[in-house]
Write an enzyme that holds these catalytic residues in place. Structure first.
Site, PDB file in Angstrom:
ATOM      1  N   GLU A 124     -67.916  33.250  55.018  1.00  0.00           N
ATOM      2  CA  GLU A 124     -68.677  33.148  53.784  1.00  0.00           C
ATOM      3  C   GLU A 124     -70.173  33.144  54.077  1.00  0.00           C
ATOM      4  OE1 GLU A 124     -67.519  30.070  51.101  1.00  0.00           O
ATOM      5  OE2 GLU A 124     -65.394  30.145  51.663  1.00  0.00           O
ATOM      6  N   GLU A 158     -62.764  30.787  57.004  1.00  0.00           N
ATOM      7  CA  GLU A 158     -63.156  31.678  55.911  1.00  0.00           C
ATOM      8  C   GLU A 158     -64.581  32.139  56.163  1.00  0.00           C
ATOM      9  OE1 GLU A 158     -62.439  29.896  52.028  1.00  0.00           O
ATOM     10  OE2 GLU A 158     -60.364  30.643  52.077  1.00  0.00           O
ATOM     11  N   THR A 218     -66.488  22.011  57.330  1.00  0.00           N
ATOM     12  CA  THR A 218     -67.156  23.223  56.871  1.00  0.00           C
ATOM     13  C   THR A 218     -68.327  23.436  57.824  1.00  0.00           C
ATOM     14  OG1 THR A 218     -66.634  22.586  54.588  1.00  0.00           O
ATOM     15  CG2 THR A 218     -68.226  24.375  54.887  1.00  0.00           C
ATOM     16  N   ASP A 220     -65.707  28.098  55.901  1.00  0.00           N
ATOM     17  CA  ASP A 220     -64.997  27.127  55.075  1.00  0.00           C
ATOM     18  C   ASP A 220     -63.591  26.952  55.644  1.00  0.00           C
ATOM     19  OD1 ASP A 220     -64.109  25.571  52.937  1.00  0.00           O
ATOM     20  OD2 ASP A 220     -63.562  27.328  51.745  1.00  0.00           O
ATOM     21  N   ASP A 249     -68.351  25.751  46.185  1.00  0.00           N
ATOM     22  CA  ASP A 249     -67.790  26.926  46.829  1.00  0.00           C
ATOM     23  C   ASP A 249     -67.245  27.861  45.758  1.00  0.00           C
ATOM     24  OD1 ASP A 249     -67.177  28.548  48.948  1.00  0.00           O
ATOM     25  OD2 ASP A 249     -65.269  27.568  49.385  1.00  0.00           O
ATOM     26  N   ARG A 295     -53.958  25.986  55.211  1.00  0.00           N
ATOM     27  CA  ARG A 295     -53.294  26.676  54.096  1.00  0.00           C
ATOM     28  C   ARG A 295     -52.061  25.966  53.596  1.00  0.00           C
ATOM     29  NH1 ARG A 295     -57.478  29.482  52.332  1.00  0.00           N
ATOM     30  NH2 ARG A 295     -58.278  30.931  53.904  1.00  0.00           N
ATOM     31  N   GLN A 320     -53.205  22.963  51.650  1.00  0.00           N
ATOM     32  CA  GLN A 320     -53.821  23.453  50.413  1.00  0.00           C
ATOM     33  C   GLN A 320     -52.771  23.910  49.393  1.00  0.00           C
ATOM     34  OE1 GLN A 320     -56.450  26.787  51.106  1.00  0.00           O
ATOM     35  NE2 GLN A 320     -56.919  27.072  48.935  1.00  0.00           N
ATOM     36  N   THR A 354     -64.815  33.486  50.531  1.00  0.00           N
ATOM     37  CA  THR A 354     -64.529  34.471  51.578  1.00  0.00           C
ATOM     38  C   THR A 354     -64.946  35.872  51.130  1.00  0.00           C
ATOM     39  OG1 THR A 354     -62.629  33.115  52.130  1.00  0.00           O
ATOM     40  CG2 THR A 354     -62.709  35.322  53.093  1.00  0.00           C
ATOM     41  N   LYS A 402     -59.378  21.506  52.571  1.00  0.00           N
ATOM     42  CA  LYS A 402     -60.720  22.010  52.845  1.00  0.00           C
ATOM     43  C   LYS A 402     -61.659  20.934  53.381  1.00  0.00           C
ATOM     44  CE  LYS A 402     -60.331  26.137  50.597  1.00  0.00           C
ATOM     45  NZ  LYS A 402     -60.701  27.463  51.151  1.00  0.00           N
ATOM     46  N   GLU A 422     -55.332  36.363  54.908  1.00  0.00           N
ATOM     47  CA  GLU A 422     -55.283  37.750  54.457  1.00  0.00           C
ATOM     48  C   GLU A 422     -54.930  38.705  55.602  1.00  0.00           C
ATOM     49  OE1 GLU A 422     -59.287  37.043  52.288  1.00  0.00           O
ATOM     50  OE2 GLU A 422     -58.543  38.963  51.556  1.00  0.00           O
ATOM     51  N   HIS A 465     -60.680  39.261  48.100  1.00  0.00           N
ATOM     52  CA  HIS A 465     -60.147  37.988  48.579  1.00  0.00           C
ATOM     53  C   HIS A 465     -59.308  37.298  47.504  1.00  0.00           C
ATOM     54  CE1 HIS A 465     -59.857  34.091  50.534  1.00  0.00           C
ATOM     55  NE2 HIS A 465     -60.437  33.519  49.502  1.00  0.00           N
ATOM     56  N   ARG A 498     -49.387  32.931  44.398  1.00  0.00           N
ATOM     57  CA  ARG A 498     -48.765  32.934  43.071  1.00  0.00           C
ATOM     58  C   ARG A 498     -47.994  34.213  42.755  1.00  0.00           C
ATOM     59  NH1 ARG A 498     -53.562  30.666  42.793  1.00  0.00           N
ATOM     60  NH2 ARG A 498     -54.569  32.690  42.552  1.00  0.00           N
ATOM     61  N   TYR A 508     -52.810  21.784  45.759  1.00  0.00           N
ATOM     62  CA  TYR A 508     -53.907  22.299  44.931  1.00  0.00           C
ATOM     63  C   TYR A 508     -53.607  22.395  43.443  1.00  0.00           C
ATOM     64  CZ  TYR A 508     -52.346  27.040  43.827  1.00  0.00           C
ATOM     65  OH  TYR A 508     -51.700  28.113  43.297  1.00  0.00           O
TER      66      TYR A 508
END
Lengths: 427, 427
Positions: free
Chosen positions: B212, B210, B268, B244, B136, B248, B251, B361, B264, B375, B143, B152, B255
């Protein structure tokens, strides 16, 4: 050390006391005779027992499941794995019986012996399983701390999540290759010389190995129901050595924010003989105390670390002399296999027979117990000094790395054989 | 918009102008009749053409490679993929010829038509390929920036490597399921309420989709030789929609530092019909300008973005009314498929037929072009307001997400069908 006197463990095949493959082990692998078809075999001493031929000879005919279709006449163990623990136990018991001193079924049947016994030196080993998902953990606290310091500095070396969950990522299944396959030095983007600069491109300057142990899932959870720690022991088929080859410069530049990719995906070497969990049972020991306490789904009963000695040997290019550069032990691992499998399915993810879950580098607290060059040489700052004036910050073309692992019993060892690979120059 | 008058594209099968599957498309899928064996088929209008049955009837007998073994009588496209581009072209041309108004071979052979033509509504679709590695990417700049800010903060939203390489990670291949399969809300560790606190455990509170697009590798590089951008176009088999699914909160906590894992790996979803690259050729357009310039191995010739309209629709639990919540376009993608495939092999990693490489995404600059709830709702801070007073920060149990995609030609559209899935409550 005392030799075992258990008559069940005396064989009509001679097994040297320092062999990795005594009667106590009986690991499974997939092998091929020159020009022959792949088949599932069991290693004992210097021999491979061809289970496909034994199956044809109806040796397993009375066993439930195993006796049906010939799940050993295959290029991978997956079909046998999928039969589940009772079938593994039945097959293991039957093979062990056949090889006992007092059992004449195979010993006295020369025609069958010729068909079903082949010298290990005369076969080619293949990947033992078709691996649907390869997951690499990061379960050694020493390793995670040491690497964290070098990648992110001491302040954020061990991330806050590390003591609460066995951190892991999905690796590249096509990277898996069996011991003996050479590893080509990868090209890739290299970190800018200074922050904000442009990346370089070329062969990695920081080629590294990682000393790991992995286990193959035998029984999956196709229904998406999590595998609890209590159920995990029955789901684990067996263990192999894993060398998770790494290109540190490529990895350092690419890994934020989604983790390692090309820094790992060029090669992963595994040992060809899968040591059954049953063979490791006598070597279960308490693992590190887990503090803070773990969440309920990660709790487990009993001792689930393994007293498994691990070594890495480096044979520098141009010399024939292997030098031991690391002695470690799997018992140091903070997160155990039951916890790893429970974690990897707690979200309902499916694990399938043949999935490989690797430990991450198994490092100890001292320099001679660190399981990769990055740690041993402190990212190249403090190169290894080898005999003959040879120095190594990272691996050079022509170098070979050999991993070994074994559990020491009284008068015997349950060993993993070798996981070895040589570095070829970049393309 | 003008309708095409090309007689090669007129069929004896009626195809509505708003069908996703006109003669210009002819996507491949794996389907099963009730109680039947899986087989490879091609979609046209409301029909599936059963290529396995056509092969039995020797329709492909004169074609090199395709005419040999029946590579369509399979539960996956991998064997056909592995034949390579010439074989794909030959098969596509033959199927197209058979379906033309002026071709009577199939049209006038009622027995064969009954065997080889089946209504799409009457078949079950399956995963089109056995996927060895699922990768992926993270190739939409909008995105990556938006998510980076939320995970972050703005200072390190887009990492320094992002403009130099198509960031990617290996996903979980067992998570792949075809449109129509429900998705169970995953349990997992949830971030501590305050820094330094203990993590929680339970069903994700931040379930997300997501939007994609992914492509299947047709021709791999078993030799470990990198696939250049110049070679990549011949190696790409075709495209599907990819959802996907993401948790959140799980994750965000797990992560660092090795990337997404359980956030994830639970699910999928992909659309079942693989749109061949050949069908997308007319819709190739220039992509975003890449500044700074990319390294030589990422340069490419020609236009390799696709003018592919993308939409996400949400059907809230308890209503039958799908609401469009995103309109985007694949042409926005910063890194294209050639660059992704070249990057994913530049280190010598092997790609195999059936590997799936997804875009990440595909978000645009405006709120109505963002491809995930994270988002759209700014991590839940600004919930979506839907008709009937329904609000959504993230997805709730019983909600369905449907992805759609199509290239608009004059009087026809090359479409992807639907990629749809419904959320089930946590176990």
């Amino acid at each position: 050390m005392e030799e075992t006197n258990d008559p069940k463990l005396r064989s009509w095949i001679e097994v040297s006391p320092d062999s990795d493959f005594p009667m106590q082990n009986l690991p499974y692998g997939v092998f091929r005779r020159p020009g022959g078809l792949p088949a599932v075999g069991v290693a004992v001493g210097d021999w491979v027992v061809d289970l496909a031929r034994l199956h044809e000879a109806r040796i397993f005919a009375d066993l439930p499941q195993v006796g049906n279709e010939n799940c050993f006449a295959r290029a991978q163990l997956n079909d046998f794995m999928a039969l589940g623990k009772r079938a593994w136990e039945a097959a293991r018991t039957r093979v062990s019986e056949l090889l006992r001193s007092n059992n004449s079924t195979l010993r006295n049947n020369e025609a069958l012996r010729r068909k079903a016994m082949v010298r290990r030196a005369d076969v080619e080993m293949m990947l033992p399983a078709a691996c649907g998902d390869y997951i690499d953990f990061y379960s050694s606290r020493h390793h995670a701390s040491n690497v964290g310091i070098m990648f992110r500095g001491p302040a954020s070396a061990l991330q806050p999540n590390w003591v609460h969950l066995p951190v892991a990522y999905h690796g590249c299944t096509s990277s898996l290759g069996v011991s003996g396959r050479d590893v080509r030095r990868p090209n890739g983007q290299l970190p800018p010389a200074a922050a904000g600069g442009l990346p370089g491109f070329g062969p990695t300057c920081e080629l590294d190995f990682e000393l790991e142990v992995g286990f193959f899932v035998g029984t999956g959870n196709d229904d998406g129901r999590p595998i609890s720690t209590a159920e995990a022991a029955d789901a684990i088929f067996g263990f192999v050595l894993v060398n998770d080859w790494s290109a540190r410069d490529i990895q350092r530049w690419e890994y934020q924010p989604l983790g390692p990719f090309l820094g790992k995906s060029f090669a992963t070497s595994i040992s060809p003989w899968v040591v059954p969990l049953a063979a490791l049972e006598p070597f279960r020991v308490p693992g590190p105390v887990q503090d803070p306490p773990v969440l309920p789904y990660l709790r487990y009963r009993g001792d689930w670390a393994f007293d498994l000695n691990l070594e890495a040997w480096l044979t520098p290019q141009g010399t024939g002399d292997a030098v031991r550069i690391c002695r470690s032990n799997l018992r140091l691992l903070y997160w155990n296999a039951l916890q790893q499998l429970a974690h990897a399915t707690v979200n309902g993810a499916r694990r399938r027979p043949g999935d490989l879950l690797a430990s991450g580098t198994v490092s100890g607290p001292t320099r001679d117990s660190m399981g990769c060059m990055l740690e041993i040489t402190r990212n190249g700052a403090d190169p290894l000094e080898l005999p003959g004036g040879i120095r190594r910050a990272f691996l050079q073309d022509g170098d070979s790395i050999t991993l070994r692992g074994w559990c020491q019993g009284p008068g015997y060892r349950v060993g993993f054989g070798e996981c070895t690979a040589r570095v070829l120059p970049a393309a």
